[in-house]
Design a protein around this motif. Structure first.
Motif, short mmCIF file in Angstrom:
data_model
loop_
_atom_site.label_atom_id
_atom_site.label_comp_id
_atom_site.label_asym_id
_atom_site.label_seq_id
_atom_site.Cartn_x
_atom_site.Cartn_y
_atom_site.Cartn_z
N LEU A 66 90.86 66.84 -55.40
CA LEU A 66 89.92 67.85 -54.93
C LEU A 66 88.49 67.48 -55.31
N ASP A 67 88.32 66.89 -56.49
CA ASP A 67 87.00 66.42 -56.90
C ASP A 67 86.48 65.35 -55.94
N GLU A 68 87.36 64.46 -55.50
CA GLU A 68 86.96 63.40 -54.58
C GLU A 68 86.56 63.98 -53.22
N VAL A 69 87.31 64.98 -52.75
CA VAL A 69 86.95 65.64 -51.50
C VAL A 69 85.59 66.32 -51.64
N ALA A 70 85.35 66.97 -52.79
CA ALA A 70 84.06 67.61 -53.04
C ALA A 70 82.93 66.59 -53.01
N LEU A 87 82.19 65.70 -49.38
CA LEU A 87 81.49 66.78 -48.69
C LEU A 87 80.06 66.93 -49.20
N ASP A 88 79.85 66.69 -50.47
CA ASP A 88 78.53 66.85 -51.06
C ASP A 88 77.51 65.91 -50.41
N GLY A 89 77.99 64.78 -49.91
CA GLY A 89 77.11 63.84 -49.24
C GLY A 89 76.79 64.22 -47.81
N GLY A 90 77.48 65.23 -47.26
CA GLY A 90 77.24 65.68 -45.89
C GLY A 90 77.80 64.72 -44.86
N GLY A 91 77.69 65.12 -43.59
CA GLY A 91 78.11 64.24 -42.51
C GLY A 91 79.60 64.00 -42.42
N VAL A 92 80.40 65.00 -42.79
CA VAL A 92 81.87 64.85 -42.79
C VAL A 92 82.44 65.51 -41.53
N ALA A 93 83.18 64.74 -40.75
CA ALA A 93 83.90 65.30 -39.60
C ALA A 93 85.23 65.84 -40.06
N VAL A 94 85.59 67.01 -39.56
CA VAL A 94 86.87 67.64 -39.90
C VAL A 94 87.83 67.50 -38.73
N LEU A 95 89.09 67.15 -39.04
CA LEU A 95 90.18 67.17 -38.06
C LEU A 95 91.21 68.15 -38.57
N SER A 96 91.38 69.27 -37.89
CA SER A 96 92.31 70.29 -38.39
C SER A 96 93.58 70.36 -37.55
N ALA A 101 85.83 79.03 -44.61
CA ALA A 101 85.23 78.03 -45.51
C ALA A 101 84.73 76.82 -44.73
N VAL A 102 85.48 76.40 -43.71
CA VAL A 102 85.02 75.28 -42.88
C VAL A 102 83.69 75.63 -42.23
N GLU A 103 83.57 76.85 -41.72
CA GLU A 103 82.32 77.27 -41.10
C GLU A 103 81.19 77.35 -42.14
N GLN A 104 81.50 77.80 -43.36
CA GLN A 104 80.49 77.80 -44.42
C GLN A 104 79.99 76.39 -44.70
N LEU A 105 80.94 75.46 -44.77
CA LEU A 105 80.57 74.07 -45.05
C LEU A 105 79.78 73.47 -43.89
N ARG A 106 80.09 73.87 -42.68
CA ARG A 106 79.34 73.39 -41.51
C ARG A 106 77.90 73.92 -41.55
N ARG A 107 77.75 75.21 -41.82
CA ARG A 107 76.42 75.81 -41.85
C ARG A 107 75.56 75.19 -42.97
N ALA A 108 76.21 74.78 -44.05
CA ALA A 108 75.49 74.20 -45.18
C ALA A 108 75.19 72.72 -44.97
N ALA A 144 84.09 75.24 -50.94
CA ALA A 144 82.89 75.93 -50.47
C ALA A 144 82.15 76.59 -51.63
N ASP A 145 82.89 77.19 -52.55
CA ASP A 145 82.27 77.83 -53.71
C ASP A 145 81.61 76.78 -54.61
N ARG A 146 82.30 75.68 -54.80
CA ARG A 146 81.79 74.64 -55.71
C ARG A 146 80.51 74.02 -55.18
N LEU A 147 80.42 73.90 -53.85
CA LEU A 147 79.26 73.24 -53.26
C LEU A 147 78.11 74.20 -52.97
N GLY A 148 78.29 75.47 -53.39
CA GLY A 148 77.19 76.42 -53.32
C GLY A 148 76.80 76.80 -51.92
N THR A 149 77.76 76.87 -51.00
CA THR A 149 77.43 77.22 -49.63
C THR A 149 77.22 78.73 -49.53
N PRO A 150 76.46 79.18 -48.54
CA PRO A 150 76.18 80.62 -48.41
C PRO A 150 77.42 81.42 -48.03
#
Length: 287
Positions: free
Chosen positions: A17-21, A24-33, A96-103, A281-287
């Motif tokens: 989970l730390d590695e995923v964070a 994501l922290d670097g931005g520019g991550v495409a999600v495949l759900s 949470a995906v939408e939060q991460l997208r907006r951030a 999403a909480d860890r990365l401080g998204t709105p």
């Protein structure tokens, strides 16, 4: 790849989970759900412990097009199962995906799901690889129309045709006895009288090439690929993992169970999607 322990302290899962964070922290991550993201909204998956493919083979495009009785069976079952899809609401994972997208952490969302829940959560530009059950297309004239419109027509033609205890599958297909299916009346296109089909890609059908290319372009533009809730059993989704890996982009996977993409991943996490994504999403401080 190492298998991840259950939550409860430091260990491989926490490291994953730390590695995923970090990705994501670097931005520019495409999600495949995949379907696993929607199980917490009450929609069963295809290949999990209770997955529908363990019980039955879904309708194929070839059967739907060639056989009127096959279409009758599909529409009868889908008419009942549609309410499960229509009444489902986005869960914590979609939000949470939408939060991460907006951030700015997530650059694009590609989904294998046909339930429309990413759109309902606010991710209006999510690419629905396999289409959406909330739309209907005519195979004759190409006209598209809302599924709710067809639902009203089918209800008028078939009265109170319902099986309240029917189990519904991930594609909105309910389990019904043959005697109910045989009495069901199907509706033609109102414009030309031809065959109506849900605007989804059936098994045995090809995803439109421009849509596939759009997904490849989104992966190309991304810095990394994050797979959420997909076993990657079929090439339809796995090809994007292969594409990212060949380009040297890191791939991370959050899924409850092993996937065909695990060997390409820099991190795999076996937490429930809602829990994992909310934590991120909480860890990365998204709105």
């Amino acid at each position: 790849m190492p298998t991840h322990a259950l939550p409860g302290g430091p260990g491989p899962l926490t490291a994953g989970l730390d590695e995923v964070a970090r990705l994501l922290d670097g931005g520019g991550v495409a999600v495949l759900s995949g379907a696993g993201l929607s199980t917490e909204s009450g929609i069963p998956d295809y290949r999990g412990v209770t997955g529908s493919l363990r019980r039955r083979t879904p309708m194929t495009y070839q059967e739907f097009v060639a056989d009127e009785e096959g279409r009758r069976r599909y529409w009868a079952r889908s008419h009942v199962g549609w309410r499960t899809i229509a009444e489902a609401r986005p869960n914590a994972g979609h939000r949470a995906v939408e939060q991460l997208r907006r951030a700015g952490r997530v650059s694009a969302v590609i989904t294998q799901n046909v339930d429309g829940l990413h759109r309902a959560a606010g991710t209006l530009d999510a690419v629905e690889l396999h289409g959406g059950l909330d739309r209907v297309v005519c195979l004759g004239c190409g006209r598209t129309s809302p599924r709710e419109e067809l639902d009203r027509r089918l209800h008028a033609m078939n009265g109170a045709f319902r099986e309240p205890d029917a189990a519904t599958n991930a594609d909105g297909d309910a389990e019904l006895p043959a005697e109910l299916v045989g009495a069901f009346r199907i509706a033609p296109c109102e414009a030309c009288g031809s065959v109506l089909k849900p605007d989804v890609v059936f098994f045995g059908e090809t995803v439109p090439r421009p849509r596939v290319q759009r997904c490849f372009d989104l992966v190309d533009a991304a810095r990394a690929l994050l797979v959420l809730g997909s076993s990657l059993t079929v090439m339809s989704g796995l090809r994007f993992v292969h594409h990212a890996a060949r380009a040297g982009k890191p791939v991370a996977i959050v899924n409850q169970g092993t996937t065909r993409g695990d060997g390409y991943a820099v991190a795999t996490v076996a937490l429930p999607l809602g829990e994992a994504l909310t934590t991120l999403a909480d860890r990365l401080g998204t709105p």
